[in-house]
Design a protein around this motif. Structure first.
Motif, PDB file in Angstrom:
ATOM      1  N   TYR A  88      -9.671  -2.500  10.680  1.00 43.59           N
ATOM      2  CA  TYR A  88      -8.880  -3.021   9.572  1.00 43.59           C
ATOM      3  C   TYR A  88      -7.571  -2.250   9.397  1.00 43.59           C
ATOM      4  O   TYR A  88      -7.441  -1.090   9.789  1.00 43.59           O
ATOM      5  N   LYS A  89      -6.634  -2.908   8.733  1.00 42.90           N
ATOM      6  CA  LYS A  89      -5.325  -2.313   8.422  1.00 42.90           C
ATOM      7  C   LYS A  89      -5.327  -1.918   6.943  1.00 42.90           C
ATOM      8  O   LYS A  89      -5.651  -2.738   6.070  1.00 42.90           O
ATOM      9  N   LEU A  90      -4.962  -0.669   6.662  1.00 43.34           N
ATOM     10  CA  LEU A  90      -4.948  -0.136   5.302  1.00 43.34           C
ATOM     11  C   LEU A  90      -3.516   0.233   4.909  1.00 43.34           C
ATOM     12  O   LEU A  90      -2.728   0.682   5.745  1.00 43.34           O
ATOM     13  N   ALA A  91      -3.201   0.080   3.621  1.00 43.96           N
ATOM     14  CA  ALA A  91      -1.835   0.382   3.167  1.00 43.96           C
ATOM     15  C   ALA A  91      -1.838   0.994   1.777  1.00 43.96           C
ATOM     16  O   ALA A  91      -2.713   0.697   0.941  1.00 43.96           O
ATOM     17  N   TYR A  92      -0.843   1.841   1.536  1.00 44.51           N
ATOM     18  CA  TYR A  92      -0.560   2.393   0.213  1.00 44.51           C
ATOM     19  C   TYR A  92       0.926   2.196  -0.054  1.00 44.51           C
ATOM     20  O   TYR A  92       1.764   2.464   0.811  1.00 44.51           O
ATOM     21  N   LEU A  93       1.251   1.731  -1.261  1.00 46.33           N
ATOM     22  CA  LEU A  93       2.643   1.575  -1.655  1.00 46.33           C
ATOM     23  C   LEU A  93       2.801   2.052  -3.086  1.00 46.33           C
ATOM     24  O   LEU A  93       2.165   1.529  -4.005  1.00 46.33           O
ATOM     25  N   SER A 109      -7.430   0.192  12.336  1.00 43.74           N
ATOM     26  CA  SER A 109      -6.406   0.011  13.370  1.00 43.74           C
ATOM     27  C   SER A 109      -5.103   0.704  12.992  1.00 43.74           C
ATOM     28  O   SER A 109      -4.359   1.159  13.872  1.00 43.74           O
ATOM     29  N   ALA A 110      -4.806   0.813  11.677  1.00 43.90           N
ATOM     30  CA  ALA A 110      -3.562   1.458  11.247  1.00 43.90           C
ATOM     31  C   ALA A 110      -3.613   1.715   9.748  1.00 43.90           C
ATOM     32  O   ALA A 110      -4.250   0.977   8.995  1.00 43.90           O
ATOM     33  N   VAL A 111      -2.939   2.792   9.336  1.00 45.48           N
ATOM     34  CA  VAL A 111      -2.735   3.099   7.921  1.00 45.48           C
ATOM     35  C   VAL A 111      -1.241   3.273   7.705  1.00 45.48           C
ATOM     36  O   VAL A 111      -0.601   4.073   8.396  1.00 45.48           O
ATOM     37  N   ARG A 112      -0.686   2.534   6.756  1.00 50.63           N
ATOM     38  CA  ARG A 112       0.730   2.657   6.427  1.00 50.63           C
ATOM     39  C   ARG A 112       0.866   3.149   4.987  1.00 50.63           C
ATOM     40  O   ARG A 112       0.306   2.547   4.065  1.00 50.63           O
ATOM     41  N   LEU A 124       4.287  -5.687   3.566  1.00 53.53           N
ATOM     42  CA  LEU A 124       3.289  -4.630   3.735  1.00 53.53           C
ATOM     43  C   LEU A 124       1.937  -5.056   3.161  1.00 53.53           C
ATOM     44  O   LEU A 124       0.891  -4.885   3.812  1.00 53.53           O
ATOM     45  N   ILE A 125       1.945  -5.615   1.956  1.00 50.52           N
ATOM     46  CA  ILE A 125       0.691  -6.023   1.324  1.00 50.52           C
ATOM     47  C   ILE A 125       0.049  -7.180   2.088  1.00 50.52           C
ATOM     48  O   ILE A 125      -1.168  -7.232   2.267  1.00 50.52           O
ATOM     49  N   GLY A 126       0.879  -8.116   2.544  1.00 52.37           N
ATOM     50  CA  GLY A 126       0.348  -9.224   3.341  1.00 52.37           C
ATOM     51  C   GLY A 126      -0.221  -8.759   4.666  1.00 52.37           C
ATOM     52  O   GLY A 126      -1.236  -9.283   5.143  1.00 52.37           O
ATOM     53  N   LEU A 179      -1.191 -11.866  -3.469  1.00 53.55           N
ATOM     54  CA  LEU A 179      -1.169 -12.134  -2.032  1.00 53.55           C
ATOM     55  C   LEU A 179      -2.569 -12.157  -1.421  1.00 53.55           C
ATOM     56  O   LEU A 179      -2.710 -12.259  -0.199  1.00 53.55           O
ATOM     57  N   GLY A 180      -3.596 -12.062  -2.260  1.00 52.57           N
ATOM     58  CA  GLY A 180      -4.961 -12.169  -1.759  1.00 52.57           C
ATOM     59  C   GLY A 180      -5.426 -10.994  -0.930  1.00 52.57           C
ATOM     60  O   GLY A 180      -6.261 -11.154  -0.027  1.00 52.57           O
ATOM     61  N   THR A 181      -4.908  -9.795  -1.243  1.00 55.27           N
ATOM     62  CA  THR A 181      -5.300  -8.587  -0.508  1.00 55.27           C
ATOM     63  C   THR A 181      -6.258  -7.755  -1.347  1.00 55.27           C
ATOM     64  O   THR A 181      -5.903  -7.313  -2.445  1.00 55.27           O
ATOM     65  N   PRO A 182      -7.494  -7.538  -0.893  1.00 59.36           N
ATOM     66  CA  PRO A 182      -8.442  -6.734  -1.669  1.00 59.36           C
ATOM     67  C   PRO A 182      -7.985  -5.284  -1.792  1.00 59.36           C
ATOM     68  O   PRO A 182      -7.191  -4.783  -0.993  1.00 59.36           O
ATOM     69  N   ILE A 183      -8.530  -4.616  -2.813  1.00 60.03           N
ATOM     70  CA  ILE A 183      -8.064  -3.287  -3.210  1.00 60.03           C
ATOM     71  C   ILE A 183      -9.206  -2.289  -3.146  1.00 60.03           C
ATOM     72  O   ILE A 183     -10.349  -2.600  -3.509  1.00 60.03           O
ATOM     73  N   VAL A 184      -8.889  -1.069  -2.712  1.00 59.38           N
ATOM     74  CA  VAL A 184      -9.817   0.060  -2.791  1.00 59.38           C
ATOM     75  C   VAL A 184      -9.189   1.035  -3.781  1.00 59.38           C
ATOM     76  O   VAL A 184      -8.092   1.538  -3.553  1.00 59.38           O
ATOM     77  N   ALA A 185      -9.873   1.294  -4.911  1.00 55.25           N
ATOM     78  CA  ALA A 185      -9.235   2.038  -6.001  1.00 55.25           C
ATOM     79  C   ALA A 185     -10.165   3.051  -6.640  1.00 55.25           C
ATOM     80  O   ALA A 185     -11.402   2.958  -6.539  1.00 55.25           O
TER      81      ALA A 185
END
Length: 379
Positions: free
Chosen positions: A200-205, A233-236, A275-277, A301-307
């Motif tokens: 999976y691809k993970l992101a923080y903004l 696969s990647a963390v941004r 980024l979120i998409g 944008l329909g992106t689940p969250i880990v919080a």
């Protein structure tokens, strides 16, 4: 009906102001569908312009963003005092020349202070939309706490962008405070395909600040095992702020271990949408929070969250099932939450994300505020 919005958050091209600033701009545009709207905003230079149907009057302040001014630091007081003077003068000029029906301050301080002073003299009522920083930061300082209480009590109406925050505003002011969701309109992302399985691809903004937990995020990523990383696969990690050096250093250490971690600066709305998409899960590791704009960005944008379980997030995760909530506010618990997400599939949260997106629509918030304001004016 003519409403003047008074704010310290409005887009002016400076890095780091896009999220809150674009939310205010989007709210003003939606409100302009129901009323004449003039925005009075702090900026780096004086200017008057139009943003669609919205007139924008910017006044120059010594330093931006104002959130970096520290009342406990004597060296910041010359800039603080000048900001208070020029802000009140700018609001006074607009009120004198346009004779609005109502003032709306975003946020309680200093905008609410300007609305209170100018509105009293002009016999124009005002409302306040409080942020967490109003209560949790400024509200802890005795002199500012007294001023904050005065601004809230004298307002025609009070709102907060969080349900728990609204209760804290009520406790401080001794008056009712409503919940008004903060969100913004994002453009379509370049891609919004979610993976059906690992990796999976993970992101923080967001801001790289201790309150936002960006340091907790790097520490939690460091606690993931090689097996965990095989599912990533990647963390941004994008943003900027006071922790920039430590975040960059932590990311470099992870890359030295062969971890696919990328960092970048602040993003405009299109960059944020992309980024979120792009991501399968958005990471939200805050230590203190109400309902961040990035939450509504993600659900839109329909992106689940880990919080982490701070502010209203436990309530929202329970109501909508929009992702994985950590069991505590620590790197260890955030790492565990990421592991749980990696064992999931983003698609299982689709219905909860859609329901939350409806309730966090900026058009709904603007329409509700316009309705209440019209009733107050004609009461």
């Amino acid at each position: 009906m003519h409403i003047v919005l008074i704010t310290t958050s409005f887009p002016d091209g400076e890095p780091g102001r896009e999220a809150a600033g674009s939310f205010v701009a989007d709210f003003a545009r939606q409100l302009a569908r129901h009323a004449r709207v003039t925005v009075v905003a702090a900026a780096s230079t004086d200017s008057t312009s139009r943003d669609g149907d919205v007139e924008v009057v910017r006044f120059a302040v010594p330093r931006t963003p104002l959130s970096l001014l520290r009342p406990l630091y004597p060296g910041d007081w010359p800039a603080i005092l000048k900001t208070m003077r020029v802000g009140k003068a700018a609001v006074q000029r607009v009120v004198d020349t346009t004779q609005p029906d109502y003032l709306f301050s975003l946020w309680a301080l200093p905008s609410g202070g300007w609305a209170q002073s100018v509105g009293r003299d002009a016999k124009t009522r005002y409302a306040v939309w409080a942020l967490g920083s109003d209560i949790w930061s400024l509200g802890r300082l005795p002199l500012l706490r007294s001023k904050l209480r005065s601004v809230l009590r004298a307002a025609d109406a009070c709102f907060a962008d969080g349900m728990k925050l609204a209760k804290e505003v009520e406790d401080l002011s001794g008056r009712d405070c409503g919940f008004l969701a903060s969100s913004r309109r994002l453009p379509p992302p370049a891609s919004n395909e979610k993976s059906v399985g690992a990796p999976y691809k993970l992101a923080y903004l967001g801001r790289w600040h201790v309150n936002k937990g960006s340091d907790l995020l790097l520490e939690s990523l460091g606690q993931l095992s090689t097996d965990d990383w095989s599912k990533i696969s990647a963390v941004r990690i994008f943003g900027g702020g006071p922790l920039q050096d430590s975040i960059e250093r932590g990311a470099e250490e992870l890359r030295d271990q062969g971890r696919p971690v990328e960092t970048g600066g602040y993003l405009d709305k299109q960059g944020a949408a992309d980024l979120i998409g792009w991501s399968d899960f958005l990471l939200l590791p805050s230590r203190i929070e109400s309902v961040p704009v990035i939450f509504s960005d993600a659900v839109q944008l329909g992106t689940p969250i880990v919080a982490t379980p701070v502010g209203d997030l436990p309530i929202l995760f329970d109501k909508y099932a929009v992702g994985v909530l950590a069991q505590g506010v620590s790197a260890h618990e955030m790492a565990n939450a990421i592991r749980r997400a990696l064992a999931d599939a983003p698609g299982r949260y689709r219905s909860g994300l859609k329901a939350a997106a409806v309730d966090f629509d900026i058009a709904v918030a603007a329409e509700e505020f316009a309705r209440q304001t019209r009733q107050a004016i004609h009461a």
